[in-house]
Design a protein around this motif. Structure first.
Motif: not given
Length: 319
Positions: A10-18
């Motif tokens: 997804g565009p939000d890398k922080t959310r993907t990592a989470a």
């Protein structure tokens, strides 16, 4: 038709990592992380790479493993980059590779840092996936494009297994191998699960016997729906009463199910992946051939993650 899909990117890398935060023991994250990061003690991350931006917690874990290898065997960052470069060369000719770009060793070293010393080309990509399978009769198949037809030669439902719900112990390994010698399927589950979740897994796999630590027996029985399911304590005293005469080893087929590995259930109910004896044998041979060959004269310090997970699988290499 059976359809499966997984959305990871997804565009939000922080959310993907989470997303990866829920793929291990969520009840003891800090202690687990600290234990694994401690593997890399003695190899310091250069100051300019202390903050490499958002990434999954597993990249920190892999960083710890990598630093451990560097400290113990003198592995250099350039050697790591050489391995990555070689693998990317292979990907160029693999039509099914997600990325088919060649990297020189210098390009790998110059790429964006993820968790020192691991740069982007050294890491597995995050990707989305989906698949569908259509089960149909010969008559229906005649109407379809047949370039990717797969014939189902057999379908086996593994039931009546031996569920294990306990922390690491010598008794855990004894029960594992005793079950296999008897021709049974083992179902190790995460010791941190709630007894309600364990009971649900026991119901799903139709376990006939459940071994649990003595202090957990009462909690588990409270949620069990079947009185026919035997619940036994997994401790040295209890196992002594179960030991009998040697009855040999039951013959099994390579394709028989040996281990049912349940997912964490972070995106729904846990699902049981069935591993055959051939799966476990191939994994063990691959480990001995590619990772760490052992001889009868070696002494092994087994840094054991949960025996319900990799700790149990890794025990096979010394058995």
């Amino acid at each position: 038709m059976a359809v499966g899909a997984e959305k990871m990117s997804g565009p939000d890398k922080t959310r993907t990592a989470a997303i990866f935060d829920g793929s291990w023991d969520v009840h003891d994250v800090l202690r687990s992380t600290a234990t694994l990061l401690a593997l890399g003690e003695g190899i310091e991350t250069p100051a300019e790479f202390q903050d490499a931006g958002p990434h999954s917690v597993f990249m920190d874990v892999y960083q710890g493993f990598t630093k451990f290898h560097m400290r113990e065997f003198g592995t250099t960052v350039r050697q790591l980059a050489t391995v990555s470069s070689k693998n990317h060369v292979h990907s160029v000719d693999n039509l099914r590779s997600q990325y088919r770009q060649a990297y020189s060793v210098d390009e790998v070293l110059a790429a964006r840092m993820i968790a020192w010393p691991l740069t982007l080309p050294m890491c597995s990509p995050v990707s989305d996936g989906a698949a569908a399978a259509i089960v149909c009769s010969p008559a229906a198949l005649a109407k379809l494009h047949q370039s990717r037809v797969v014939q189902v030669r057999a379908s086996v439902l593994a039931a009546g297994g031996v569920l294990l719900w306990a922390g690491n112990s010598p008794e855990y390994i004894e029960v594992m191998f005793a079950a296999w010698f008897a021709g049974a399927v083992i179902v190790p589950v995460n010791f941190a699960l709630h007894p309600r979740e364990v009971a649900s897994i026991a119901e799903d796999c139709r376990a006939k016997v459940c071994f649990a630590t003595l202090e957990k027996i009462g909690e588990l029985q409270e949620f069990m729906s079947s009185e026919k399911r035997c619940t036994l304590p997994m401790d040295e005293t209890a196992l002594k009463t179960l030991r009998g005469e040697d009855r040999g080893v039951v013959d099994v087929e390579f394709s028989d199910v040996a281990w049912i590995f349940y997912t964490s259930g972070t995106t729904g109910r846990p699902k049981g992946a069935m591993l055959s004896h051939q799966n476990l044998l191939a994994m063990t041979f691959a480990f001995l051939a590619d990772v760490d060959a052992l001889s009868p004269h070696d002494c092994l310090f087994h840094l054991a993650p949960p025996q319900s997970h990799a700790g149990g699988l890794l025990m096979l290499r010394i058995s």
